[in-house]
Design a protein around this motif. Structure first.
Motif, PDB file in Angstrom:
ATOM      1  N   GLY A   1      -4.232  89.718  96.044  1.00 44.93           N
ATOM      2  CA  GLY A   1      -4.347  89.704  94.593  1.00 44.93           C
ATOM      3  C   GLY A   1      -3.522  88.600  93.947  1.00 44.93           C
ATOM      4  N   THR A   2      -3.398  87.467  94.629  1.00 40.12           N
ATOM      5  CA  THR A   2      -2.559  86.364  94.142  1.00 40.12           C
ATOM      6  C   THR A   2      -3.417  85.158  93.766  1.00 40.12           C
ATOM      7  N   TRP A   3      -3.055  84.552  92.646  1.00 41.73           N
ATOM      8  CA  TRP A   3      -3.711  83.341  92.167  1.00 41.73           C
ATOM      9  C   TRP A   3      -2.851  82.128  92.535  1.00 41.73           C
ATOM     10  N   TYR A   4      -3.502  81.074  92.986  1.00 41.87           N
ATOM     11  CA  TYR A   4      -2.821  79.830  93.318  1.00 41.87           C
ATOM     12  C   TYR A   4      -3.495  78.703  92.529  1.00 41.87           C
ATOM     13  N   VAL A   5      -2.712  78.029  91.684  1.00 40.45           N
ATOM     14  CA  VAL A   5      -3.253  77.047  90.742  1.00 40.45           C
ATOM     15  C   VAL A   5      -2.489  75.730  90.869  1.00 40.45           C
ATOM     16  N   ILE A   6      -3.228  74.611  90.836  1.00 34.09           N
ATOM     17  CA  ILE A   6      -2.620  73.289  90.709  1.00 34.09           C
ATOM     18  C   ILE A   6      -2.832  72.838  89.256  1.00 34.09           C
TER      19      ILE A   6
ATOM     20  N   SER B   1       1.914  80.166  91.446  1.00 34.93           N
ATOM     21  CA  SER B   1       1.268  81.334  92.043  1.00 34.93           C
ATOM     22  C   SER B   1       1.597  82.548  91.183  1.00 34.93           C
ATOM     23  N   VAL B   2       0.589  83.353  90.920  1.00 38.45           N
ATOM     24  CA  VAL B   2       0.743  84.523  90.067  1.00 38.45           C
ATOM     25  C   VAL B   2       0.081  85.705  90.753  1.00 38.45           C
ATOM     26  N   GLN B   3       0.821  86.780  90.905  1.00 41.00           N
ATOM     27  CA  GLN B   3       0.255  87.988  91.479  1.00 41.00           C
ATOM     28  C   GLN B   3      -0.325  88.837  90.355  1.00 41.00           C
ATOM     29  N   TRP B   4      -1.653  88.960  90.366  1.00 34.84           N
ATOM     30  CA  TRP B   4      -2.334  89.747  89.342  1.00 34.84           C
ATOM     31  C   TRP B   4      -3.640  90.267  89.944  1.00 34.84           C
ATOM     32  N   GLY B   5      -3.613  91.525  90.320  1.00 37.20           N
ATOM     33  CA  GLY B   5      -4.757  92.127  90.962  1.00 37.20           C
ATOM     34  C   GLY B   5      -4.398  92.708  92.309  1.00 37.20           C
ATOM     35  N   THR B   6      -5.373  93.380  92.889  1.00 35.53           N
ATOM     36  CA  THR B   6      -5.203  93.970  94.213  1.00 35.53           C
ATOM     37  C   THR B   6      -6.416  93.631  95.063  1.00 35.53           C
ATOM     38  N   ALA B   7      -6.321  93.935  96.354  1.00 31.38           N
ATOM     39  CA  ALA B   7      -7.431  93.669  97.263  1.00 31.38           C
ATOM     40  C   ALA B   7      -8.692  94.377  96.779  1.00 31.38           C
TER      41      ALA B   7
END
Length: 320
Positions: free
Chosen positions: A98-103, A112-118
């Protein structure tokens, strides 16, 4: 590939549309920025290559971006303008954590932002209208669908909207500069009537019957009024039958259809590639990596080669 456009007219409510155009210009920009990586007002040809986990972007100027980012087996591509600089940012959502990875395109920093679950479905859009894409997921649980949105301001909101069997289709449907949560509800069979249900940020609930259960949902502002149109793509009876696009215009001018594409080899890739403020009907052909676009207003067809067989066209993040 054949092409045919049929336009059906209806009385325009002109005064309403003129007033909406003035407040909708900002929202229309937001509809294309996720795929405009150089900030020139046009969506760019962009693919993700699973074999090397690399994004390949061809800007309208001809320059190329090649950026390794994401894991083919774990991530979903989630482009957006997360830093608010008017350019698309390369980003992925990792399902397992549930992690976002952004450039960030502004300064090339990584966040990186943890927002959400599997198991959540990423639905990142600009829900608060501040010009920055918000982290958001749709979660199916207990027969319902829940939308969890982390705004760029740091505030968090959630909505219960839809059933767990619905399809997500966020868009800017009511013309207030903010994206709205929306689902499409299929019927009991593949040919049953489907319904769009929008929770508008300005006008509350509204919706319409459009398409059937087996159709693909292809949101976009095809008429250029700053609002997302209800739009679907229907496959033919055989692999050689053309894809047919059915678009219900939000400007009140009826609907139009276009026969464009082949289901066996084409992926939908709608976006504003020519910078005219309208979404073009778009395709990416898997067999030769060719992009095909059809301008609904003029009927003009363009094509360009970018990508190879096995690639994934990034614009499909907005097809459901």
């Amino acid at each position: 590939m054949s092409r045919k456009i049929v336009c059906v007219g209806r009385t325009l409510f002109s005064a309403l549309i003129i007033s909406l155009l003035s407040i909708s210009s900002f929202s229309q920009i937001q509809l294309r920025e996720a795929l405009d990586f150089d900030g020139d007002g046009r969506a760019d040809y962009s693919i993700f290559r699973p074999s090397d986990n690399t994004w390949y972007v061809k800007n309208t100027s001809g320059s190329v971006i090649a950026q390794q980012w994401g894991l083919a087996n774990d991530d979903q591509v989630t482009p957006g303008d997360y830093d608010g600089d008017g350019k698309g940012d390369i980003a992925v959502f990792r399902d397992g954590t549930g992690t976002w990875y952004v450039i960030n395109s502004f300064d090339s920093t990584v966040r990186s932002v943890q927002w959400g679950t599997a198991g959540d479905e990423p639905v990142a859009r600009d829900y608060d209208g501040d010009g920055k894409t918000d982290y958001a997921v749709a979660r199916r649980s207990g027969g319902n669908m829940y939308w969890w949105i982390l705004k760029s301001t740091g505030d968090a909101v959630w909505y219960q909207w839809g059933l767990d069997s619905d399809y997500v289709c966020p868009g800017e449907y009511d013309g207030d500069g903010r994206f709205d949560v929306c689902v499409v509800r299929p019927g009991e069979t593949a040919t049953s009537q489907a319904y769009f249900y929008v929770l508008g940020s300005q006008n509350g609930f509204f919706g319409a019957p459009w398409g059937v259960s087996s159709d693909l949902i292809v949101p976009g502002d095809y008429d250029g009024d700053g609002r997302t149109d209800f739009a679907i793509v229907r496959e033919g009876a055989t692999p050689t039958d053309d894809l047919v696009w059915w678009i219900l215009r939000s400007d009140g001018a009826g609907y139009f259809t276009a026969s464009f594409g082949l289901p066996a080899v084409d992926s939908t890739a709608q976006a504003d590639y020519d910078g005219d403020g309208k979404t073009e009907i778009g395709l990416w052909r898997q067999t030769d990596g060719t992009w095909w676009t059809l301008n609904p207003s003029t009927g003009a067809v363009t094509s360009g080669q970018w990508g190879i067989e096995g690639d994934l066209p990034v614009p499909t993040y907005d097809t459901h």
